[in-house]
Design a protein around this motif. Structure first.
Motif, PDB file in Angstrom:
ATOM      1  N   TYR A   1       0.839  -1.206   0.000  1.00 31.62           N
ATOM      2  CA  TYR A   1       0.000   0.000   0.000  1.00 31.62           C
ATOM      3  C   TYR A   1       0.871   1.251   0.000  1.00 31.62           C
ATOM      4  CZ  TYR A   1      -3.269   3.543   1.718  1.00 31.62           C
ATOM      5  OH  TYR A   1      -4.018   4.690   1.876  1.00 31.62           O
ATOM      6  N   ALA A   2       1.933   1.244   0.811  1.00 33.95           N
ATOM      7  CA  ALA A   2       2.828   2.396   0.875  1.00 33.95           C
ATOM      8  C   ALA A   2       3.538   2.615  -0.454  1.00 33.95           C
ATOM      9  CB  ALA A   2       3.852   2.206   1.995  1.00 33.95           C
ATOM     10  N   VAL A   3       3.966   1.535  -1.108  1.00 36.58           N
ATOM     11  CA  VAL A   3       4.608   1.663  -2.421  1.00 36.58           C
ATOM     12  C   VAL A   3       3.653   2.316  -3.414  1.00 36.58           C
ATOM     13  CG1 VAL A   3       5.434   0.358  -4.423  1.00 36.58           C
ATOM     14  CG2 VAL A   3       6.261  -0.219  -2.143  1.00 36.58           C
ATOM     15  N   LEU A   4       2.412   1.876  -3.420  1.00 37.18           N
ATOM     16  CA  LEU A   4       1.422   2.456  -4.327  1.00 37.18           C
ATOM     17  C   LEU A   4       1.236   3.949  -4.068  1.00 37.18           C
ATOM     18  CD1 LEU A   4      -1.162  -0.440  -4.294  1.00 37.18           C
ATOM     19  CD2 LEU A   4      -0.276   0.595  -6.374  1.00 37.18           C
ATOM     20  N   MET A   5       1.094   4.327  -2.797  1.00 40.64           N
ATOM     21  CA  MET A   5       0.864   5.731  -2.470  1.00 40.64           C
ATOM     22  C   MET A   5       2.108   6.585  -2.728  1.00 40.64           C
ATOM     23  SD  MET A   5      -2.282   6.098  -1.491  1.00 40.64           S
ATOM     24  CE  MET A   5      -2.702   4.867  -2.712  1.00 40.64           C
ATOM     25  N   ILE A   6       3.273   6.080  -2.304  1.00 38.48           N
ATOM     26  CA  ILE A   6       4.506   6.857  -2.465  1.00 38.48           C
ATOM     27  C   ILE A   6       4.855   7.029  -3.941  1.00 38.48           C
ATOM     28  CG2 ILE A   6       7.003   6.815  -2.067  1.00 38.48           C
ATOM     29  CD1 ILE A   6       6.408   5.472   0.638  1.00 38.48           C
ATOM     30  N   VAL A   7       4.719   5.952  -4.710  1.00 36.48           N
ATOM     31  CA  VAL A   7       5.120   6.009  -6.121  1.00 36.48           C
ATOM     32  C   VAL A   7       4.076   6.729  -6.967  1.00 36.48           C
ATOM     33  CG1 VAL A   7       5.676   4.647  -8.154  1.00 36.48           C
ATOM     34  CG2 VAL A   7       6.523   3.934  -5.922  1.00 36.48           C
ATOM     35  N   LEU A   8       2.818   6.247  -6.915  1.00 38.04           N
ATOM     36  CA  LEU A   8       1.795   6.787  -7.813  1.00 38.04           C
ATOM     37  C   LEU A   8       1.376   8.208  -7.456  1.00 38.04           C
ATOM     38  CD1 LEU A   8      -0.557   3.707  -8.407  1.00 38.04           C
ATOM     39  CD2 LEU A   8       1.316   4.553  -9.826  1.00 38.04           C
ATOM     40  N   ASN A   9       1.514   8.585  -6.189  1.00 36.63           N
ATOM     41  CA  ASN A   9       1.135   9.943  -5.804  1.00 36.63           C
ATOM     42  C   ASN A   9       2.341  10.822  -5.467  1.00 36.63           C
ATOM     43  OD1 ASN A   9      -1.671   9.621  -6.088  1.00 36.63           O
ATOM     44  ND2 ASN A   9      -1.830   8.651  -4.083  1.00 36.63           N
ATOM     45  N   GLY A  10       3.278  10.287  -4.652  1.00 43.02           N
ATOM     46  CA  GLY A  10       4.421  11.089  -4.249  1.00 43.02           C
ATOM     47  C   GLY A  10       5.423  11.319  -5.370  1.00 43.02           C
ATOM     48  N   VAL A  11       6.009  10.248  -5.887  1.00 43.17           N
ATOM     49  CA  VAL A  11       7.052  10.380  -6.910  1.00 43.17           C
ATOM     50  C   VAL A  11       6.469  10.865  -8.238  1.00 43.17           C
ATOM     51  CG1 VAL A  11       8.860   9.173  -8.175  1.00 43.17           C
ATOM     52  CG2 VAL A  11       8.441   8.592  -5.790  1.00 43.17           C
ATOM     53  N   VAL A  12       5.364  10.259  -8.663  1.00 42.38           N
ATOM     54  CA  VAL A  12       4.731  10.715  -9.910  1.00 42.38           C
ATOM     55  C   VAL A  12       4.308  12.176  -9.789  1.00 42.38           C
ATOM     56  CG1 VAL A  12       2.681  10.463 -11.370  1.00 42.38           C
ATOM     57  CG2 VAL A  12       3.999   8.446 -10.718  1.00 42.38           C
ATOM     58  N   GLY A  13       3.707  12.534  -8.651  1.00 44.38           N
ATOM     59  CA  GLY A  13       3.273  13.919  -8.456  1.00 44.38           C
ATOM     60  C   GLY A  13       4.419  14.895  -8.488  1.00 44.38           C
ATOM     61  N   LEU A  14       5.492  14.595  -7.746  1.00 43.52           N
ATOM     62  CA  LEU A  14       6.639  15.498  -7.710  1.00 43.52           C
ATOM     63  C   LEU A  14       7.333  15.561  -9.071  1.00 43.52           C
ATOM     64  CD1 LEU A  14       8.324  17.322  -5.909  1.00 43.52           C
ATOM     65  CD2 LEU A  14       9.698  15.338  -5.266  1.00 43.52           C
ATOM     66  N   GLY A  15       7.425  14.416  -9.744  1.00 40.27           N
ATOM     67  CA  GLY A  15       8.050  14.400 -11.065  1.00 40.27           C
ATOM     68  C   GLY A  15       7.276  15.224 -12.082  1.00 40.27           C
ATOM     69  N   LEU A  16       5.955  15.060 -12.105  1.00 40.23           N
ATOM     70  CA  LEU A  16       5.139  15.826 -13.056  1.00 40.23           C
ATOM     71  C   LEU A  16       5.114  17.308 -12.703  1.00 40.23           C
ATOM     72  CD1 LEU A  16       2.068  13.450 -13.618  1.00 40.23           C
ATOM     73  CD2 LEU A  16       4.146  13.678 -14.992  1.00 40.23           C
ATOM     74  N   LEU A  17       5.145  17.623 -11.400  1.00 42.56           N
ATOM     75  CA  LEU A  17       5.129  19.030 -10.985  1.00 42.56           C
ATOM     76  C   LEU A  17       6.433  19.721 -11.388  1.00 42.56           C
ATOM     77  CD1 LEU A  17       3.698  21.320  -9.458  1.00 42.56           C
ATOM     78  CD2 LEU A  17       4.823  20.501  -7.375  1.00 42.56           C
ATOM     79  N   THR A  18       7.572  19.124 -11.023  1.00 42.63           N
ATOM     80  CA  THR A  18       8.861  19.741 -11.360  1.00 42.63           C
ATOM     81  C   THR A  18       9.098  19.747 -12.865  1.00 42.63           C
ATOM     82  OG1 THR A  18       9.964  17.599 -10.991  1.00 42.63           O
ATOM     83  CG2 THR A  18       9.908  19.150  -9.145  1.00 42.63           C
ATOM     84  N   GLY A  19       8.715  18.654 -13.530  1.00 40.01           N
ATOM     85  CA  GLY A  19       8.863  18.618 -14.986  1.00 40.01           C
ATOM     86  C   GLY A  19       7.970  19.636 -15.667  1.00 40.01           C
ATOM     87  N   GLY A  20       6.737  19.814 -15.136  1.00 39.00           N
ATOM     88  CA  GLY A  20       5.821  20.788 -15.720  1.00 39.00           C
ATOM     89  C   GLY A  20       6.290  22.214 -15.517  1.00 39.00           C
TER      90      GLY A  20
END
Length: 371
Positions: free
Chosen positions: A106-125
């Motif tokens: 569950y933590a992997v899903l939340m950290i990756v799909l929301n944390g890492v994906v979110g931060l990556g798309l935000l900084t990349g955007g």
């Protein structure tokens, strides 16, 4: 300097293994001062993360030799192997943790799909305004992630063969085989006929030419075996040290009264830190397809390999494993899967997509300490 640091990693890891094999039973004891145990935990945690960066380095070297998506696949499988070792060590320790596998996935899903994906798309955007990626690859990942998430983390709450969120032996066996079959088919397609789905669309012709070149020109087998050997040399000390880390983690949570779910978060952060940094660097440099391959690939591998592994340990030892998440966590999972489906329904992303994912990640962090 960089080469010296690279060479020092496995030596430091194996030295730590030797010290814990000799003195570990004395150090990790009930009479050890809490401050000393905290120091041991910090030592192990930082050592495992440092050696894990060596795993990433060797996997990326293999990626250059093998080409995509095989390179990313080697990296994600290596990281998931470490995750399975940590979870299994905790399950097999005295008093075992019946919820650690569920909490980690569950933590992997939340950290990756929301944390890492979110931060990556935000900084990349912020840096590139809009970013493009291979939509077919992301859709393929999600088509595997969605059913595996539902089967592993939600369905056990609604079965009637057991009174809790566990699975009856026939269910555990059937679901393990189903999970491995689905993930195996995905790997076959990813590395075979639909390999082009997992390379950047604008670089796809060049990538495919590179694949053809690798097929025509023999790869240096000695160099390939050398780096596979170095990959194993980096992974083994992490696996051996996982038992000691699991003991310290259980003791720390019990002593401090921290939320039990925090153990899964720590393991998820531990194993995914190097891969997460690689994904964020890829997003920052406008290589979004690689970032998505790393993020969604790690989630698919976690579900496809961790579930059969922990269920196999459960069936072998007779120890119950609770997989069904709490109602609030089911809401978070559904929201994350729906949001991921919307984010990756278009071939371009913006910083807004990242901000929305990060908002869900913030809710996840709050719910850990205030469920």
């Amino acid at each position: 300097m960089q080469k010296a640091m690279t060479m020092a990693r496995p030596w430091a890891g194996w030295l730590t293994v030797a010290l814990f094999l000799i003195f570990g039973s004395q150090w990790v004891g009930s009479h050890t001062h809490p401050a000393a145990l905290l120091g041991l935990f910090a030592w192990l945690f930082l050592m495992i993360v440092w050696v894990a960066f060596g795993v990433v380095h060797e996997a990326e070297t293999l990626a250059e030799m093998l080409g995509e998506p095989l390179g990313t696949l080697v990296l994600t499988l290596s990281i998931v192997l470490i995750e399975v070792a940590l979870i299994s060590a905790a399950m097999l320790s005295p008093g075992g943790n019946a919820t650690l596998a569920r909490d980690t996935m569950y933590a992997v899903l939340m950290i990756v799909l929301n944390g890492v994906v979110g931060l990556g798309l935000l900084t990349g955007g912020i840096r590139h305004y809009e970013q493009s990626y291979n939509l077919k690859g992301a859709s393929a990942y999600l088509s595997v992630i969605i059913p595996l998430t539902i089967i592993a983390l939600m369905l056990p709450n609604f079965t009637t063969s057991t009174p809790d969120g566990s699975l009856a032996p026939p269910q555990a066996l059937a679901f393990s085989l189903l999970t491995m079959a689905l993930y195996g088919i995905f790997l076959w397609l990813q590395t075979g006929r639909h390999r082009g789905y997992f390379v950047a669309t604008d670089a796809q012709p060049a990538e495919l030419q590179e694949v053809a070149r690798h097929r025509e020109v023999a790869i240096d087998k000695k160099k390939l075996l050398l780096h596979f050997g170095l990959l194993v040399v980096h992974i083994l000390p992490i696996i051996i040290l996982s038992k000691s880390l699991a003991k310290l983690l259980d003791y720390g949570i019990a002593t401090t009264g921290a939320p039990k779910a925090l153990g899964g978060v720590v393991i998820a952060m531990l194993v995914f830190a190097p891969e997460g940094i690689s994904a964020l660097n890829a997003a920052r440099t406008d290589r979004l397809t690689r970032a998505i391959n790393l993020c969604l690939g790690s989630v698919a591998s976690t579900l496809g390999l961790t579930v059969p592994a922990v269920l196999a340990v459960s069936l072998y030892t007779g120890q119950s494993v609770l997989l069904g998440v709490a109602p609030s966590s089911m809401v978070m999972l559904i929201a994350t899967l729906v949001l991921s489906g919307m984010t990756f329904s278009s071939s371009r992303t913006t910083m807004l997509d990242g901000a929305v994912h990060l908002s869900l990640f913030a809710v996840f962090v709050v719910l850990i300490f205030s469920p």
